[in-house]
Motif scaffolding. Structure first.
Motif, PDB file in Angstrom:
ATOM      1  N   ALA A  60       0.442  -0.980   0.058  1.00  0.00           N
ATOM      2  CA  ALA A  60       0.277   0.454  -0.348  1.00  0.00           C
ATOM      3  C   ALA A  60       0.611   0.965  -0.141  1.00  0.00           C
ATOM      4  O   ALA A  60       0.514   2.249  -0.864  1.00  0.00           O
ATOM      5  N   GLU A  61       2.479   1.371   0.666  1.00  0.00           N
ATOM      6  CA  GLU A  61       2.804   2.221   0.513  1.00  0.00           C
ATOM      7  C   GLU A  61       4.148   2.452  -1.006  1.00  0.00           C
ATOM      8  O   GLU A  61       4.411   3.270  -0.925  1.00  0.00           O
ATOM      9  N   ARG A  62       3.681   1.956  -1.671  1.00  0.00           N
ATOM     10  CA  ARG A  62       4.513   1.907  -2.935  1.00  0.00           C
ATOM     11  C   ARG A  62       3.843   2.825  -3.183  1.00  0.00           C
ATOM     12  O   ARG A  62       2.379   3.406  -3.710  1.00  0.00           O
ATOM     13  N   LYS A  63       4.929   3.816  -4.160  1.00  0.00           N
ATOM     14  CA  LYS A  63       4.400   5.284  -5.198  1.00  0.00           C
ATOM     15  C   LYS A  63       4.419   4.889  -6.729  1.00  0.00           C
ATOM     16  O   LYS A  63       4.728   4.366  -7.054  1.00  0.00           O
ATOM     17  N   ILE A  64       3.505   5.736  -6.733  1.00  0.00           N
ATOM     18  CA  ILE A  64       3.916   5.488  -8.513  1.00  0.00           C
ATOM     19  C   ILE A  64       5.357   6.082  -9.165  1.00  0.00           C
ATOM     20  O   ILE A  64       6.166   5.995  -8.689  1.00  0.00           O
ATOM     21  N   GLY A  65       5.760   4.958 -10.586  1.00  0.00           N
ATOM     22  CA  GLY A  65       7.038   5.270 -10.979  1.00  0.00           C
ATOM     23  C   GLY A  65       7.742   4.004 -10.319  1.00  0.00           C
ATOM     24  O   GLY A  65       8.863   3.626 -10.854  1.00  0.00           O
ATOM     25  N   GLU A  66       7.392   3.560  -9.190  1.00  0.00           N
ATOM     26  CA  GLU A  66       8.046   3.025  -8.442  1.00  0.00           C
ATOM     27  C   GLU A  66       7.705   1.438  -8.861  1.00  0.00           C
ATOM     28  O   GLU A  66       6.571   0.609  -9.494  1.00  0.00           O
ATOM     29  N   ILE A  67       9.266   0.451  -8.998  1.00  0.00           N
ATOM     30  CA  ILE A  67       8.643  -0.812 -10.085  1.00  0.00           C
ATOM     31  C   ILE A  67       8.528  -2.294  -8.949  1.00  0.00           C
ATOM     32  O   ILE A  67       9.460  -1.925  -8.215  1.00  0.00           O
ATOM     33  N   LEU A  68       7.994  -3.083  -9.576  1.00  0.00           N
ATOM     34  CA  LEU A  68       7.335  -4.179  -8.514  1.00  0.00           C
ATOM     35  C   LEU A  68       7.886  -5.380  -9.046  1.00  0.00           C
ATOM     36  O   LEU A  68       8.318  -5.928 -10.575  1.00  0.00           O
ATOM     37  N   ASP A  69       8.660  -6.241  -8.251  1.00  0.00           N
ATOM     38  CA  ASP A  69       9.143  -8.192  -8.827  1.00  0.00           C
ATOM     39  C   ASP A  69       7.731  -8.987  -8.958  1.00  0.00           C
ATOM     40  O   ASP A  69       6.954  -8.837  -7.815  1.00  0.00           O
ATOM     41  N   ILE A  70       7.179  -8.871 -10.174  1.00  0.00           N
ATOM     42  CA  ILE A  70       5.630  -9.950 -10.126  1.00  0.00           C
ATOM     43  C   ILE A  70       6.282 -11.128 -11.060  1.00  0.00           C
ATOM     44  O   ILE A  70       6.933 -10.611 -12.060  1.00  0.00           O
ATOM     45  N   LEU A  71       5.259 -12.093 -10.648  1.00  0.00           N
ATOM     46  CA  LEU A  71       5.622 -13.622 -11.855  1.00  0.00           C
ATOM     47  C   LEU A  71       4.004 -13.181 -11.823  1.00  0.00           C
ATOM     48  O   LEU A  71       3.387 -13.698 -11.119  1.00  0.00           O
ATOM     49  N   GLY A  72       4.373 -14.495 -13.981  1.00  0.00           N
ATOM     50  CA  GLY A  72       2.502 -14.431 -13.874  1.00  0.00           C
ATOM     51  C   GLY A  72       2.465 -14.133 -15.497  1.00  0.00           C
ATOM     52  O   GLY A  72       3.718 -13.314 -15.715  1.00  0.00           O
ATOM     53  N   PRO A  73       1.427 -14.095 -15.704  1.00  0.00           N
ATOM     54  CA  PRO A  73      -0.090 -14.583 -15.086  1.00  0.00           C
ATOM     55  C   PRO A  73       0.308 -16.244 -15.164  1.00  0.00           C
ATOM     56  O   PRO A  73       1.048 -16.941 -15.284  1.00  0.00           O
ATOM     57  N   ILE A  74      -0.823 -16.801 -13.225  1.00  0.00           N
ATOM     58  CA  ILE A  74      -0.253 -17.552 -13.903  1.00  0.00           C
ATOM     59  C   ILE A  74      -1.526 -18.693 -13.163  1.00  0.00           C
ATOM     60  O   ILE A  74      -2.510 -18.203 -13.159  1.00  0.00           O
ATOM     61  N   GLY A  75      -1.579 -18.989 -13.389  1.00  0.00           N
ATOM     62  CA  GLY A  75      -2.809 -20.413 -13.126  1.00  0.00           C
ATOM     63  C   GLY A  75      -3.577 -20.742 -14.290  1.00  0.00           C
ATOM     64  O   GLY A  75      -3.730 -19.925 -15.422  1.00  0.00           O
ATOM     65  N   ASN A  76      -4.771 -21.095 -14.190  1.00  0.00           N
ATOM     66  CA  ASN A  76      -6.290 -21.445 -15.194  1.00  0.00           C
ATOM     67  C   ASN A  76      -7.398 -20.796 -15.168  1.00  0.00           C
ATOM     68  O   ASN A  76      -6.935 -19.716 -13.530  1.00  0.00           O
ATOM     69  N   VAL A  77      -7.968 -20.716 -15.613  1.00  0.00           N
ATOM     70  CA  VAL A  77      -9.154 -19.672 -16.297  1.00  0.00           C
ATOM     71  C   VAL A  77     -11.123 -20.401 -15.853  1.00  0.00           C
ATOM     72  O   VAL A  77     -11.194 -21.228 -16.322  1.00  0.00           O
ATOM     73  N   PHE A  78     -11.452 -19.555 -15.789  1.00  0.00           N
ATOM     74  CA  PHE A  78     -13.257 -19.824 -15.885  1.00  0.00           C
ATOM     75  C   PHE A  78     -13.243 -20.606 -16.788  1.00  0.00           C
ATOM     76  O   PHE A  78     -13.170 -19.746 -18.148  1.00  0.00           O
ATOM     77  N   SER A  79     -14.115 -20.782 -17.081  1.00  0.00           N
ATOM     78  CA  SER A  79     -14.794 -21.890 -18.692  1.00  0.00           C
ATOM     79  C   SER A  79     -16.091 -21.918 -18.565  1.00  0.00           C
ATOM     80  O   SER A  79     -16.792 -22.551 -17.122  1.00  0.00           O
ATOM     81  N   GLY A  80     -16.564 -22.066 -19.578  1.00  0.00           N
ATOM     82  CA  GLY A  80     -17.774 -22.629 -19.321  1.00  0.00           C
ATOM     83  C   GLY A  80     -19.346 -21.147 -19.351  1.00  0.00           C
ATOM     84  O   GLY A  80     -20.470 -21.230 -19.896  1.00  0.00           O
ATOM     85  N   TRP A  81     -18.430 -20.342 -19.208  1.00  0.00           N
ATOM     86  CA  TRP A  81     -19.766 -19.106 -19.028  1.00  0.00           C
ATOM     87  C   TRP A  81     -20.399 -18.112 -20.150  1.00  0.00           C
ATOM     88  O   TRP A  81     -21.446 -17.388 -19.922  1.00  0.00           O
ATOM     89  N   GLN A  82     -19.375 -18.839 -21.146  1.00  0.00           N
ATOM     90  CA  GLN A  82     -19.884 -18.175 -22.364  1.00  0.00           C
ATOM     91  C   GLN A  82     -20.929 -19.626 -23.068  1.00  0.00           C
ATOM     92  O   GLN A  82     -21.384 -18.955 -24.270  1.00  0.00           O
ATOM     93  N   GLY A  83     -21.774 -20.509 -22.365  1.00  0.00           N
ATOM     94  CA  GLY A  83     -22.339 -21.635 -22.854  1.00  0.00           C
ATOM     95  C   GLY A  83     -23.705 -21.031 -22.872  1.00  0.00           C
ATOM     96  O   GLY A  83     -24.524 -19.711 -22.667  1.00  0.00           O
ATOM     97  N   ASN A  84     -24.910 -21.621 -22.328  1.00  0.00           N
ATOM     98  CA  ASN A  84     -26.357 -22.370 -22.132  1.00  0.00           C
ATOM     99  C   ASN A  84     -27.028 -21.637 -20.946  1.00  0.00           C
ATOM    100  O   ASN A  84     -27.820 -22.140 -21.086  1.00  0.00           O
ATOM    101  N   PHE A  85     -25.601 -21.018 -19.853  1.00  0.00           N
ATOM    102  CA  PHE A  85     -25.984 -21.308 -19.040  1.00  0.00           C
ATOM    103  C   PHE A  85     -26.025 -19.991 -18.913  1.00  0.00           C
ATOM    104  O   PHE A  85     -25.676 -18.862 -19.020  1.00  0.00           O
TER     105      PHE A  85
END
Length: 243
Positions: A60-85
């Motif tokens: 929360a204390e990070r300021k505009i312009g600072e750099i974050l060390d991020i790994l990603g994107p990771i994981g699978n996704v929601f599926s079926g939401w564009q189907g007949n449901f």
């Protein structure tokens, strides 16, 4: 929090994926923190988090312009939401991030969905309770929307729809109650599991969750347990145990 991450965005495949963020380079913060993606817009990613301790305070204390060390994107996704449901989207606590992401995708594709968001108190909500527009807010203390957990609202919404499909993310007790309900009522559902994980690559084994319906003679560790970072975080409701 919103940040520019064009490299990560180029590999992003949909709602449900998350990031592993290194909060500081000090030895006291060597373990990354998982953060679900709440929105992707052009080259920018948004996450939602609640300040719990030193780690999220640092974030929360990070300021505009600072750099974050991020790994990603990771994981699978929601599926079926564009189907007949009819997608029924349920988020609880900080688990609302991937659900809001999916809600925006439904809107983008003009898919009519229902959104149920739970919180302890009205101060934690940043949306309006609009049942006429398919948005239902709940609070444990009854200060906004429907009083109680998300479960009564979920049961009522599902009862009013012929072909619901539930997509949810939240604390384990919520997912357990939801799992019992959808399995008993034979409602298709996908649950995004929240878990502590230090690496996001399967090495630390910190995010193991027991599989359901495991063969009695299964000897392989991976037959008995699933790693949320590698196999999830999105699972069919019948895949894993929350006991």
């Amino acid at each position: 929090m919103e940040f520019s991450a064009p490299g990560i965005v180029s590999y992003y495949t949909g709602p449900g994926q998350f990031l592993e963020i290194l909060l500081d380079n000090k030895w006291s913060f060597t373990v990354r923190r998982p953060m679900s993606i709440a929105n992707v817009e052009e080259k920018h990613i948004t996450i939602i988090y609640k300040i719990f301790g030193q780690g999220t305070t640092l974030l929360a204390e990070r300021k505009i312009g600072e750099i974050l060390d991020i790994l990603g994107p990771i994981g699978n996704v929601f599926s079926g939401w564009q189907g007949n449901f009819v997608p029924i989207l349920v988020g609880g606590g900080v688990g609302l991030a991937p659900i809001l992401n999916l809600f925006k995708e439904c809107q983008k594709h003009q898919i009519h969905s229902k959104l149920i968001i739970g919180a302890k108190t009205g101060r934690e909500h940043f949306m309006d309770h609009e049942p006429s527009n398919g948005i239902f807010l709940t609070t444990d203390d009854g200060t906004l929307g429907n009083s109680g957990t998300v479960m009564p609202s979920l049961k009522k919404v599902c009862a009013d729809i012929d072909n619901p499909m539930v997509f949810a993310c939240g604390p384990l007790p919520m997912l357990k109650s939801m799992q019992d309900f959808v399995i008993q009522n034979k409602i298709p559902a996908q649950l995004s599991v929240e878990s502590y994980m230090g690496c996001g690559t399967g090495l630390c084994q910190g995010c193991a969750i027991k599989r359901r319906n495991v063969k009695e003679m299964a000897h392989s560790y991976h037959e008995r347990y699933s790693l949320v970072c590698m196999d999830g975080p999105v699972y069919s409701a019948s895949e894993v145990c929350f006991d």
